[in-house]
Design a protein around this motif. Structure first.
Motif, mmCIF file in Angstrom:
data_model
loop_
_atom_site.group_PDB
_atom_site.id
_atom_site.type_symbol
_atom_site.label_atom_id
_atom_site.label_comp_id
_atom_site.label_asym_id
_atom_site.label_seq_id
_atom_site.Cartn_x
_atom_site.Cartn_y
_atom_site.Cartn_z
ATOM 1 N N GLN A 89 15.938 14.228 0.880
ATOM 2 C CA GLN A 89 17.280 13.674 0.992
ATOM 3 C C GLN A 89 17.170 12.353 1.735
ATOM 4 O OE1 GLN A 89 20.364 14.830 -0.159
ATOM 5 N NE2 GLN A 89 21.113 12.842 0.561
ATOM 6 N N MET A 90 17.627 11.288 1.108
ATOM 7 C CA MET A 90 17.526 9.953 1.691
ATOM 8 C C MET A 90 18.920 9.392 1.892
ATOM 9 S SD MET A 90 14.326 8.430 -0.499
ATOM 10 C CE MET A 90 15.262 8.337 -2.017
ATOM 11 N N ASN A 91 19.260 9.139 3.129
ATOM 12 C CA ASN A 91 20.561 8.589 3.485
ATOM 13 C C ASN A 91 20.387 7.202 4.102
ATOM 14 O OD1 ASN A 91 21.753 11.054 2.703
ATOM 15 N ND2 ASN A 91 21.505 11.884 4.769
ATOM 16 N N THR A 117 0.827 -1.202 0.000
ATOM 17 C CA THR A 117 0.000 0.000 0.000
ATOM 18 C C THR A 117 0.867 1.259 0.000
ATOM 19 O OG1 THR A 117 -0.112 -0.039 2.402
ATOM 20 C CG2 THR A 117 -1.883 -1.162 1.217
ATOM 21 N N LEU A 118 0.229 2.361 -0.346
ATOM 22 C CA LEU A 118 0.905 3.650 -0.334
ATOM 23 C C LEU A 118 1.321 3.992 1.098
ATOM 24 C CD1 LEU A 118 1.461 5.791 -2.556
ATOM 25 C CD2 LEU A 118 -0.614 6.942 -1.748
ATOM 26 N N GLN A 119 2.515 4.537 1.247
ATOM 27 C CA GLN A 119 3.077 4.784 2.568
ATOM 28 C C GLN A 119 3.601 6.220 2.624
ATOM 29 O OE1 GLN A 119 6.627 2.385 3.434
ATOM 30 N NE2 GLN A 119 5.729 1.854 5.415
ATOM 31 N N TRP A 120 3.201 6.958 3.639
ATOM 32 C CA TRP A 120 3.688 8.327 3.827
ATOM 33 C C TRP A 120 5.114 8.285 4.369
ATOM 34 C CZ3 TRP A 120 4.283 10.907 8.800
ATOM 35 C CH2 TRP A 120 4.624 12.267 8.686
ATOM 36 N N VAL A 121 6.016 9.100 3.806
ATOM 37 C CA VAL A 121 7.407 9.070 4.261
ATOM 38 C C VAL A 121 7.915 10.399 4.789
ATOM 39 C CG1 VAL A 121 8.074 7.118 2.823
ATOM 40 C CG2 VAL A 121 8.354 9.426 1.931
ATOM 41 N N ALA A 122 7.263 11.517 4.429
ATOM 42 C CA ALA A 122 7.714 12.802 4.956
ATOM 43 C C ALA A 122 6.729 13.888 4.566
ATOM 44 C CB ALA A 122 9.102 13.159 4.427
ATOM 45 N N PHE A 161 9.930 5.133 10.845
ATOM 46 C CA PHE A 161 10.827 4.252 10.098
ATOM 47 C C PHE A 161 11.802 5.005 9.199
ATOM 48 C CE2 PHE A 161 8.776 4.552 5.994
ATOM 49 C CZ PHE A 161 7.445 4.791 6.278
ATOM 50 N N VAL A 162 11.650 6.318 9.026
ATOM 51 C CA VAL A 162 12.628 7.079 8.251
ATOM 52 C C VAL A 162 13.333 8.146 9.081
ATOM 53 C CG1 VAL A 162 11.338 6.715 6.116
ATOM 54 C CG2 VAL A 162 11.075 8.876 7.369
ATOM 55 N N LYS A 163 12.904 8.350 10.312
ATOM 56 C CA LYS A 163 13.526 9.379 11.146
ATOM 57 C C LYS A 163 15.022 9.134 11.285
ATOM 58 C CE LYS A 163 9.720 11.047 14.013
ATOM 59 N NZ LYS A 163 9.107 11.054 15.361
ATOM 60 N N GLY A 164 15.777 10.199 11.098
ATOM 61 C CA GLY A 164 17.216 10.096 11.187
ATOM 62 C C GLY A 164 17.880 9.703 9.881
ATOM 63 N N GLU A 186 14.621 -2.263 1.722
ATOM 64 C CA GLU A 186 13.183 -2.073 1.934
ATOM 65 C C GLU A 186 12.699 -0.663 1.606
ATOM 66 O OE1 GLU A 186 15.428 -3.278 4.120
ATOM 67 O OE2 GLU A 186 14.947 -2.645 6.188
ATOM 68 N N ASP A 187 13.619 0.242 1.292
ATOM 69 C CA ASP A 187 13.229 1.572 0.811
ATOM 70 C C ASP A 187 12.918 1.561 -0.685
ATOM 71 O OD1 ASP A 187 15.747 2.902 2.968
ATOM 72 O OD2 ASP A 187 13.576 2.960 3.306
ATOM 73 N N THR A 188 13.160 0.440 -1.333
ATOM 74 C CA THR A 188 12.856 0.331 -2.759
ATOM 75 C C THR A 188 11.364 0.546 -3.002
ATOM 76 O OG1 THR A 188 14.698 -1.162 -3.193
ATOM 77 C CG2 THR A 188 12.842 -1.239 -4.730
#
Length: 114
Positions: free
Chosen positions: A81-83, A44-49, A62-65, A88-90
Motif C-alpha cells: 500500500q503506497m500513500n 539502480t534497484l532499490q529495496w522499498v519494503a 524514505f518510505v516509512k510512514g 520520485e516514487d515513479t
C-alpha cells in the motif's frame, strides 16, 4: 516452478495512493520472506519494503510512514500500500523472493505525475 505476478500499478497524481499486489505460485508462500524493490529509469534497484514469513514488516527510511507491506497467506499474496506518493516514487516495482534462488516478478509500472 515459482512464479510471482505483480499487479496494481498505474498513473497517479502526487499525493495519491496505489496498492500493488504480488501473487505467488509454486511454493509454500507462508514460509517465505517477501520483499518489494523498485527501479527507476537510469537508476539502480532499490529495496522499498520487506515482510518476514511471520508478518514482521521493515522499510527503508524514505518510505516509512507512507508505504505499508502486508501479506495474506491464504491468498499467497503480498501487498504494498503506497500513500502520499511523490514523483520520485515513479519506477517499476518488483516483488522478490528467495528460495534456493532469486525469484522476481515481471514488474508493474508506477507513474506519479500531475
Amino acid at each position: 516452478q515459482v512464479q510471482l505476478v505483480e499487479s496494481g500499478g498505474g498513473l497517479v497524481q502526487p499525493g495519491g495512493s496505489l496498492r500493488l499486489s504480488c501473487a505467488a505460485s509454486g511454493t509454500i508462500f507462508s514460509t517465505r520472506d517477501m520483499n518489494w524493490y523498485r527501479q527507476a529509469p537510469g537508476k539502480t534497484l532499490q529495496w522499498v519494503a520487506g515482510i518476514t514469513s511471520g508478518g514482521v514488516p521493515s522499510y527503508p527510511d524514505f518510505v516509512k510512514g507512507r508505504f505499508t507491506i502486508s501479506r495474506d497467506n491464504a491468498k499467497n499474496t503480498v501487498y504494498l500500500q503506497m500513500n502520499s506518493l511523490k514523483p520520485e516514487d515513479t519506477a517499476t516495482y518488483y516483488c522478490y523472493m528467495y528460495l534456493n534462488a532469486d525469484y522476481w516478478g515481471q514488474g508493474t509500472q508506477v507513474t506519479v505525475s500531475s
